[in-house]
Design a protein around this motif. Structure first.
Motif, mmCIF file in Angstrom:
data_model
loop_
_atom_site.group_PDB
_atom_site.id
_atom_site.type_symbol
_atom_site.label_atom_id
_atom_site.label_comp_id
_atom_site.label_asym_id
_atom_site.label_seq_id
_atom_site.Cartn_x
_atom_site.Cartn_y
_atom_site.Cartn_z
ATOM 1 N N LYS A 90 5.931 -5.697 7.199
ATOM 2 C CA LYS A 90 5.172 -5.123 8.317
ATOM 3 C C LYS A 90 6.090 -4.359 9.260
ATOM 4 O O LYS A 90 5.824 -3.210 9.632
ATOM 5 N N GLN A 91 7.178 -5.008 9.653
ATOM 6 C CA GLN A 91 8.076 -4.425 10.646
ATOM 7 C C GLN A 91 8.676 -3.106 10.179
ATOM 8 O O GLN A 91 8.779 -2.142 10.955
ATOM 9 N N TYR A 92 9.062 -3.067 8.886
ATOM 10 C CA TYR A 92 9.764 -1.889 8.387
ATOM 11 C C TYR A 92 8.866 -0.961 7.565
ATOM 12 O O TYR A 92 9.364 -0.045 6.918
ATOM 13 N N LYS A 93 7.564 -1.222 7.611
ATOM 14 C CA LYS A 93 6.564 -0.318 7.039
ATOM 15 C C LYS A 93 6.819 -0.021 5.564
ATOM 16 O O LYS A 93 6.915 1.143 5.136
ATOM 17 N N ILE A 94 6.912 -1.086 4.792
ATOM 18 C CA ILE A 94 7.031 -0.953 3.348
ATOM 19 C C ILE A 94 5.876 -1.675 2.675
ATOM 20 O O ILE A 94 5.141 -2.429 3.308
ATOM 21 N N GLY A 95 5.699 -1.438 1.380
ATOM 22 C CA GLY A 95 4.588 -2.023 0.659
ATOM 23 C C GLY A 95 3.262 -1.457 1.141
ATOM 24 O O GLY A 95 3.132 -0.266 1.426
ATOM 25 N N SER A 129 10.905 0.778 13.804
ATOM 26 C CA SER A 129 11.877 0.953 12.732
ATOM 27 C C SER A 129 11.138 0.998 11.403
ATOM 28 O O SER A 129 10.066 0.403 11.257
ATOM 29 N N TYR A 130 11.727 1.701 10.425
ATOM 30 C CA TYR A 130 11.097 1.750 9.108
ATOM 31 C C TYR A 130 12.160 1.991 8.046
ATOM 32 O O TYR A 130 13.229 2.548 8.314
ATOM 33 N N VAL A 131 11.864 1.535 6.837
ATOM 34 C CA VAL A 131 12.739 1.796 5.692
ATOM 35 C C VAL A 131 12.375 3.162 5.126
ATOM 36 O O VAL A 131 11.219 3.415 4.773
ATOM 37 N N ASP A 132 13.356 4.031 5.052
ATOM 38 C CA ASP A 132 13.159 5.378 4.520
ATOM 39 C C ASP A 132 13.333 5.316 3.000
ATOM 40 O O ASP A 132 14.440 5.123 2.495
ATOM 41 N N LEU A 133 12.231 5.486 2.277
ATOM 42 C CA LEU A 133 12.259 5.402 0.815
ATOM 43 C C LEU A 133 12.434 6.759 0.144
ATOM 44 O O LEU A 133 12.388 6.848 -1.086
#
Length: 388
Positions: free
Chosen positions: A242-247, A326-330
């Motif tokens: 949730k926090q890093y906006k993945i999945g 914050s987010y994971v940049d894929l």
């Protein structure tokens, strides 16, 4: 030596690599046919119920695994378009006493590992000998789990393109429509929403500190985009996703509404995956090096392979306590290591506590690593010699 005088060989395939058929009609529903991979035919229905049965296993649909995928075909399998496991399976069928363990690659791996254990026991009872196991990709992960708990049922093991080590790259499969979910030209057969109900690949995900426990030379799966510091994210906690906006929380996941039921299901799967991964380390299971059968590794050095990702911040604050997003940049800032295009070279090797007698590296991509028949034969013969 004749095939009868040699130990039997058991082959276990990888993720998305068995044919799924309707158990009631016998009709193949999932396979790599021309119409499906080109997006010209109707996609198979492979979503599973997101619920558990009374035994703690996922509720099933009518599909069952019938065989490992042999080739990509058209015209009702009459015309072969490309190889999958065909060269390996045909070769082993001719030269060895081959037994193929086909499993439903959608399901949680604790259930699959239990079924594989029983399959190996049955092969030993039928043939009178412990089998040599040839495993590919996810099949290596399953085999590693069984090894940690039942080392005595193996004659030896050949890990091929083994996806055994804790990683993060499969997050893309659970986050982005298209990308790694694309099969040739089909962009809809797999998606984050479908993958959520097919949780097997979540068992690849790392928990904090796991790569260090494996003894991996490269440990940072995530880096801070501001300072390049390593970040150890807990991928077995839904709050991280949730926090890093993945999945399913990624804006490009194709999931418009995330329900409470989906979240409850997701966390329960992550819990299962965490418990499964704890059972992969001899430090946790008590497996001794002296208990292990002879083991070899065949892997591919084919291309730069995705390994790590950058965490971006919407705020410029370095304190990170101001509520900034914050987010994971894929897509950008991806770190690469050499590998077969899916699994990096260092990740094809089991934990350092498990001895390996020989590692061979070819130049093949992930799905083709084990179709290197010369090296497969050499390693299987070496393992027989080591056993003696």
């Amino acid at each position: 030596m004749s095939a009868k005088s040699l130990p039997p060989v058991v082959f276990i395939h990888g993720w998305k690599a068995s044919v799924l058929a309707d158990k009631n009609t016998g009709k193949d529903e999932f396979d790599y046919t021309f119409g499906v991979v080109m997006g010209l035919a109707k996609d198979p229905s492979i979503e599973l119920p997101m619920e558990w049965d009374s035994n703690g296993n996922q509720v099933k649909d009518n599909l069952i695994a019938t065989e490992a995928c042999h080739s990509a075909t058209c015209m009702c399998r009459m015309v072969k378009l490309g190889d999958i496991y065909g060269p390996l399976l045909d070769h082993l069928e001719k030269t060895r006493d081959l037994h193929v363990f086909a499993y439903d690659w959608r399901l949680c791996l604790d259930e699959t590992a239990a079924n594989f254990t029983q399959f190996l026991i049955n092969v030993k009872e039928i043939t009178g000998q412990s089998p040599q196991v040839v495993a590919h990709s996810m099949g290596c992960l399953i085999t590693l789990h069984v090894l940690n708990h039942n080392p005595d049922i193996f004659h030896s093991i050949l890990f091929g393109a083994g996806a055994m080590s804790p990683n993060a790259s499969v997050a893309k499969d659970y986050s982005l429509v298209g990308e790694k979910n694309t099969i040739v030209r089909n962009t809809t057969m797999f998606s984050p929403k479908i993958n959520l109900s097919n949780p097997a690949a979540l068992h690849f995900m790392a928990y904090p500190g796991e790569r260090e426990l494996y003894g991996k030379p490269t440990t940072a799966l995530f880096r801070d985009g501001d300072n390049n510091n390593s970040l150890d994210l807990d991928l077995h906690n839904i709050d991280t996703w949730k926090q890093y906006k993945i999945g399913i929380y990624h804006p490009e996941s194709g999931v418009d509404v995330v329900t409470k039921k989906m979240e409850t299901w997701f966390q329960s799967v992550l819990d299962k995956a965490h418990n499964f991964r704890l059972g992969l380390l001899p430090k946790n299971t008590g497996l001794k090096a002296s208990d292990c059968p002879p083991i070899s590794v065949l892997r591919g050095d084919h291309s730069d392979t995705e390994f790590s990702y950058t965490v971006r911040h919407s705020s410029k604050s370095t304190a990170r306590n101001d509520g900034g997003s914050s987010y994971v940049d894929l897509k950008e800032g991806i770190g690469y290591l050499r590998g077969d295009g899916r699994v990096t070279l260092e990740d094809t090797v089991p934990p350092t506590d498990i001895p390996v007698c020989k590692i061979v590296t070819n130049a093949r991509e992930h799905s083709e690593v084990l179709n290197d028949l010369e090296n497969v034969d050499m390693l299987l013969n070496l393992l027989i010699t080591e056993r003696k």
